[in-house]
Design a protein around this motif. Structure first.
Motif, PDB file in Angstrom:
ATOM      1  N   GLY A 155       0.820  -1.205   0.000  1.00 29.51           N
ATOM      2  CA  GLY A 155       0.000   0.000   0.000  1.00 29.51           C
ATOM      3  C   GLY A 155       0.850   1.249   0.000  1.00 29.51           C
ATOM      4  N   PRO A 156       0.250   2.407   0.183  1.00 32.62           N
ATOM      5  CA  PRO A 156       0.951   3.684   0.020  1.00 32.62           C
ATOM      6  C   PRO A 156       2.070   3.914   1.018  1.00 32.62           C
ATOM      7  CG  PRO A 156      -1.239   4.011   0.915  1.00 32.62           C
ATOM      8  CD  PRO A 156      -1.179   2.590   0.475  1.00 32.62           C
ATOM      9  N   LEU A 157       2.057   3.260   2.167  1.00 28.34           N
ATOM     10  CA  LEU A 157       3.119   3.429   3.165  1.00 28.34           C
ATOM     11  C   LEU A 157       4.039   2.219   3.202  1.00 28.34           C
ATOM     12  CD1 LEU A 157       1.115   5.110   6.072  1.00 28.34           C
ATOM     13  CD2 LEU A 157       2.487   6.181   4.260  1.00 28.34           C
ATOM     14  N   ALA A 158       4.033   1.426   2.145  1.00 29.92           N
ATOM     15  CA  ALA A 158       4.885   0.236   2.085  1.00 29.92           C
ATOM     16  C   ALA A 158       6.340   0.636   1.930  1.00 29.92           C
ATOM     17  CB  ALA A 158       4.459  -0.640   0.914  1.00 29.92           C
ATOM     18  N   PRO A 159       7.253  -0.250   2.313  1.00 26.72           N
ATOM     19  CA  PRO A 159       8.675   0.003   2.088  1.00 26.72           C
ATOM     20  C   PRO A 159       9.034  -0.108   0.611  1.00 26.72           C
ATOM     21  CG  PRO A 159       8.353  -2.214   2.923  1.00 26.72           C
ATOM     22  CD  PRO A 159       7.002  -1.546   2.974  1.00 26.72           C
ATOM     23  N   LEU A 170       7.547 -10.845  -8.698  1.00 26.09           N
ATOM     24  CA  LEU A 170       6.394  -9.979  -8.460  1.00 26.09           C
ATOM     25  C   LEU A 170       5.094 -10.666  -8.855  1.00 26.09           C
ATOM     26  CD1 LEU A 170       7.842  -6.570  -9.706  1.00 26.09           C
ATOM     27  CD2 LEU A 170       7.485  -7.282  -7.335  1.00 26.09           C
ATOM     28  N   GLY A 171       5.129 -11.440  -9.930  1.00 28.78           N
ATOM     29  CA  GLY A 171       3.932 -12.155 -10.340  1.00 28.78           C
ATOM     30  C   GLY A 171       3.467 -13.149  -9.287  1.00 28.78           C
ATOM     31  N   TYR A 172       4.405 -13.925  -8.743  1.00 30.37           N
ATOM     32  CA  TYR A 172       4.026 -14.896  -7.706  1.00 30.37           C
ATOM     33  C   TYR A 172       3.637 -14.213  -6.403  1.00 30.37           C
ATOM     34  CZ  TYR A 172       5.242 -18.961 -10.502  1.00 30.37           C
ATOM     35  OH  TYR A 172       5.253 -19.931 -11.471  1.00 30.37           O
ATOM     36  N   ASP A 191       0.969  -4.014 -14.276  1.00 31.68           N
ATOM     37  CA  ASP A 191       1.797  -2.964 -13.678  1.00 31.68           C
ATOM     38  C   ASP A 191       1.001  -2.129 -12.683  1.00 31.68           C
ATOM     39  OD1 ASP A 191       4.364  -3.329 -14.647  1.00 31.68           O
ATOM     40  OD2 ASP A 191       4.005  -2.185 -16.476  1.00 31.68           O
ATOM     41  N   GLY A 192      -0.225  -1.788 -13.067  1.00 27.12           N
ATOM     42  CA  GLY A 192      -1.046  -0.990 -12.169  1.00 27.12           C
ATOM     43  C   GLY A 192      -1.401  -1.731 -10.900  1.00 27.12           C
ATOM     44  N   MET A 193      -1.674  -3.029 -11.021  1.00 28.25           N
ATOM     45  CA  MET A 193      -2.029  -3.827  -9.858  1.00 28.25           C
ATOM     46  C   MET A 193      -0.838  -3.971  -8.912  1.00 28.25           C
ATOM     47  SD  MET A 193      -4.020  -7.435 -10.092  1.00 28.25           S
ATOM     48  CE  MET A 193      -4.990  -8.078  -8.729  1.00 28.25           C
ATOM     49  N   VAL A 194       0.346  -4.235  -9.475  1.00 31.45           N
ATOM     50  CA  VAL A 194       1.551  -4.325  -8.646  1.00 31.45           C
ATOM     51  C   VAL A 194       1.825  -2.986  -7.964  1.00 31.45           C
ATOM     52  CG1 VAL A 194       4.038  -4.711  -8.660  1.00 31.45           C
ATOM     53  CG2 VAL A 194       2.560  -6.183 -10.011  1.00 31.45           C
ATOM     54  N   SER A 195       1.621  -1.893  -8.695  1.00 30.22           N
ATOM     55  CA  SER A 195       1.860  -0.572  -8.116  1.00 30.22           C
ATOM     56  C   SER A 195       0.902  -0.256  -6.981  1.00 30.22           C
ATOM     57  CB  SER A 195       1.750   0.515  -9.197  1.00 30.22           C
ATOM     58  OG  SER A 195       2.810   0.422 -10.118  1.00 30.22           O
ATOM     59  N   GLY A 196      -0.301  -0.822  -7.034  1.00 27.58           N
ATOM     60  CA  GLY A 196      -1.229  -0.615  -5.934  1.00 27.58           C
ATOM     61  C   GLY A 196      -0.719  -1.199  -4.635  1.00 27.58           C
ATOM     62  N   TYR A 197      -0.028  -2.321  -4.724  1.00 30.15           N
ATOM     63  CA  TYR A 197       0.542  -2.949  -3.534  1.00 30.15           C
ATOM     64  C   TYR A 197       1.931  -2.404  -3.202  1.00 30.15           C
ATOM     65  CZ  TYR A 197      -3.022  -6.624  -3.252  1.00 30.15           C
ATOM     66  OH  TYR A 197      -4.200  -7.312  -3.093  1.00 30.15           O
ATOM     67  N   MET A 198       2.745  -2.170  -4.226  1.00 28.41           N
ATOM     68  CA  MET A 198       4.151  -1.781  -4.025  1.00 28.41           C
ATOM     69  C   MET A 198       4.466  -0.560  -4.876  1.00 28.41           C
ATOM     70  SD  MET A 198       5.446  -5.696  -4.187  1.00 28.41           S
ATOM     71  CE  MET A 198       3.960  -6.114  -5.127  1.00 28.41           C
ATOM     72  N   PRO A 199       4.021   0.611  -4.454  1.00 27.89           N
ATOM     73  CA  PRO A 199       4.208   1.809  -5.272  1.00 27.89           C
ATOM     74  C   PRO A 199       5.671   2.174  -5.473  1.00 27.89           C
ATOM     75  CG  PRO A 199       3.371   2.391  -3.111  1.00 27.89           C
ATOM     76  CD  PRO A 199       3.262   0.907  -3.222  1.00 27.89           C
ATOM     77  N   ARG A 200       6.530   1.766  -4.548  1.00 23.25           N
ATOM     78  CA  ARG A 200       7.967   2.020  -4.699  1.00 23.25           C
ATOM     79  C   ARG A 200       8.652   0.662  -4.796  1.00 23.25           C
ATOM     80  NH1 ARG A 200      10.688   4.179  -0.733  1.00 23.25           N
ATOM     81  NH2 ARG A 200       9.312   3.234   0.807  1.00 23.25           N
ATOM     82  N   PRO A 291       1.342   4.399 -11.466  1.00 25.67           N
ATOM     83  CA  PRO A 291       2.621   4.723 -12.061  1.00 25.67           C
ATOM     84  C   PRO A 291       3.321   3.387 -12.221  1.00 25.67           C
ATOM     85  CG  PRO A 291       2.459   5.623  -9.867  1.00 25.67           C
ATOM     86  CD  PRO A 291       1.196   4.921 -10.141  1.00 25.67           C
ATOM     87  N   SER A 292       3.829   3.083 -13.377  1.00 29.22           N
ATOM     88  CA  SER A 292       4.306   1.722 -13.583  1.00 29.22           C
ATOM     89  C   SER A 292       5.812   1.661 -13.627  1.00 29.22           C
ATOM     90  CB  SER A 292       3.736   1.157 -14.882  1.00 29.22           C
ATOM     91  OG  SER A 292       4.258   1.843 -15.986  1.00 29.22           O
ATOM     92  N   HIS A 293       6.314   0.462 -13.343  1.00 33.55           N
ATOM     93  CA  HIS A 293       7.729   0.160 -13.466  1.00 33.55           C
ATOM     94  C   HIS A 293       7.808  -1.183 -14.143  1.00 33.55           C
ATOM     95  CE1 HIS A 293      11.909  -0.587 -12.245  1.00 33.55           C
ATOM     96  NE2 HIS A 293      11.511  -1.836 -12.061  1.00 33.55           N
ATOM     97  N   THR A 294       8.683  -1.295 -15.112  1.00 28.72           N
ATOM     98  CA  THR A 294       8.897  -2.591 -15.725  1.00 28.72           C
ATOM     99  C   THR A 294      10.356  -2.945 -15.596  1.00 28.72           C
ATOM    100  OG1 THR A 294       9.272  -1.582 -17.889  1.00 28.72           O
ATOM    101  CG2 THR A 294       7.035  -2.296 -17.390  1.00 28.72           C
ATOM    102  N   SER A 295      10.627  -4.227 -15.585  1.00 31.40           N
ATOM    103  CA  SER A 295      12.001  -4.691 -15.477  1.00 31.40           C
ATOM    104  C   SER A 295      12.204  -5.847 -16.428  1.00 31.40           C
ATOM    105  CB  SER A 295      12.306  -5.122 -14.041  1.00 31.40           C
ATOM    106  OG  SER A 295      11.435  -6.152 -13.665  1.00 31.40           O
ATOM    107  N   GLU A 296      13.457  -6.225 -16.612  1.00 32.94           N
ATOM    108  CA  GLU A 296      13.775  -7.268 -17.560  1.00 32.94           C
ATOM    109  C   GLU A 296      13.903  -8.589 -16.843  1.00 32.94           C
ATOM    110  OE1 GLU A 296      17.174  -5.306 -19.259  1.00 32.94           O
ATOM    111  OE2 GLU A 296      16.022  -4.875 -21.041  1.00 32.94           O
TER     112      GLU A 296
END
Length: 313
Positions: A155-159, A170-172, A191-200, A291-296
């Motif tokens: 959430g928004p106060l996550a590490p 991240l998928g698992y 990406d949006g769903m992951v960002s909802g849980y882990m914005p950073r 806000p999305s982040h993608t990685s390889e």
């Protein structure tokens, strides 16, 4: 609201710089998930750094080496939807760089029932994973997901969540957090769903582009704790590699480390996204943002599962 912590509990965890991997099974799950929460709180909550690694039973669908993002994400989604994680490793540090604890959560997994590839299961056996014990003593993914859905972790106060080539990780993790719900049908929704849980979040391979986790650990002089290709040990190596790279690569060049503190432990406040901060009071885990982040993705090093993967994005 974030989990409150008594002063004596905070002092207990502030005094520790623990690198011994704590093996977690169903019998000690509640105690150790509570210890994880205490560790993140003592590390500064939203200012903590949490490294993630997973071990999973191979790939049923090959990731195409050509094609667009959606095609490659489709392979990830198909694999994660049909397979189950075997281990989730989490390592925690404070912004100043002190390691606060390492956990290996051993999930319930039955090789007689759960889908897998024989090559991957044999590889993980050689790494030391005990599948008989996973069948009898493993943690329920439902119990784990419910306990992970805590404002101290997501959430928004996550590490800061840290991975190394971590798209499948991240998928698992998302599958566990959503109690087995299938992944979204499009990469933007993922990406949006992951960002909802882990914005950073930050994938270390985005900055250290050459070499595997193992070879980079050796290059930076990091001693491994535990066995390679087990989730707790790999999570700790990812965390320590980030901390070392922050010191040796980014800070020596006069740059701030992405999503983190400088060498003195002073937090880089401009990495905090005000959108998340402003929504902290009414966030719930069913609300997605993007806000999305993608990685390889090129999971593994000398891992037979690697042959089934390619760069994801």
């Amino acid at each position: 609201a974030a989990v409150a912590m008594a002063a004596d509990e905070r002092e207990k965890w502030q005094a520790l710089g623990v690198k011994e991997v704590r093996e977690v099974w169903a019998r000690n799950f509640e105690a150790e998930i509570s210890n994880l929460m205490l560790s993140v709180g003592a590390a500064g909550g939203a200012r903590a750094i949490v490294a993630l690694d997973t071990e999973f039973p191979g790939f049923l669908y090959e990731t195409p080496r050509t094609g667009g993002k959606e095609t490659k994400y489709g392979a990830l989604r198909s694999n994660v939807d049909k397979l189950s994680p075997i281990q989730l490793g989490i390592a925690v540090a404070g912004a100043e760089g002190a390691v606060r604890g390492v956990w290996c959560f051993n999930m319930c997994f039955d090789v007689d029932v759960d889908l897998h590839t024989e090559e991957s299961v044999n590889f993980l056996r050689r790494a030391g994973i005990n599948f008989v014990r996973h069948k009898k003593e493993g943690i329920s993914s439902v119990d784990f997901g419910r306990r992970l859905r805590c404002p101290l972790l997501v959430g928004p106060l996550a590490p800061l969540w840290l991975t190394f080539s971590g798209d499948y990780d991240l998928g698992y993790l998302l599958k566990v957090l959503t109690i087995g719900t299938q992944l979204p049908g499009a990469v933007a929704l993922f990406d949006g769903m992951v960002s909802g849980y882990m914005p950073r979040r930050f994938d270390l391979q985005d900055m250290l582009t050459q070499g595997s986790l193992e070879s980079l650990g050796r290059k930076f002089g990091i001693r491994r704790h535990g066995s390679a290709h087990t989730a707790g040990s790999d999570a700790l190596l990812t965390l320590e590699l980030y901390l070392k790279a922050r010191e040796n690569v980014w800070l020596s060049s006069g740059e701030r480390a992405p999503w983190g503190a400088d060498a003195s432990g002073m937090w880089n406040d401009n990495t905090w996204d005000s959108e998340w901060s402003s929504e902290a009071s009414d966030w719930n885990s069913n609300t997605w943002h993007s806000p999305s982040h993608t990685s390889e993705q090129n999971h593994g090093f000398n891992d037979p599962r690697t042959s089934q993967t390619a760069w994801l994005w």
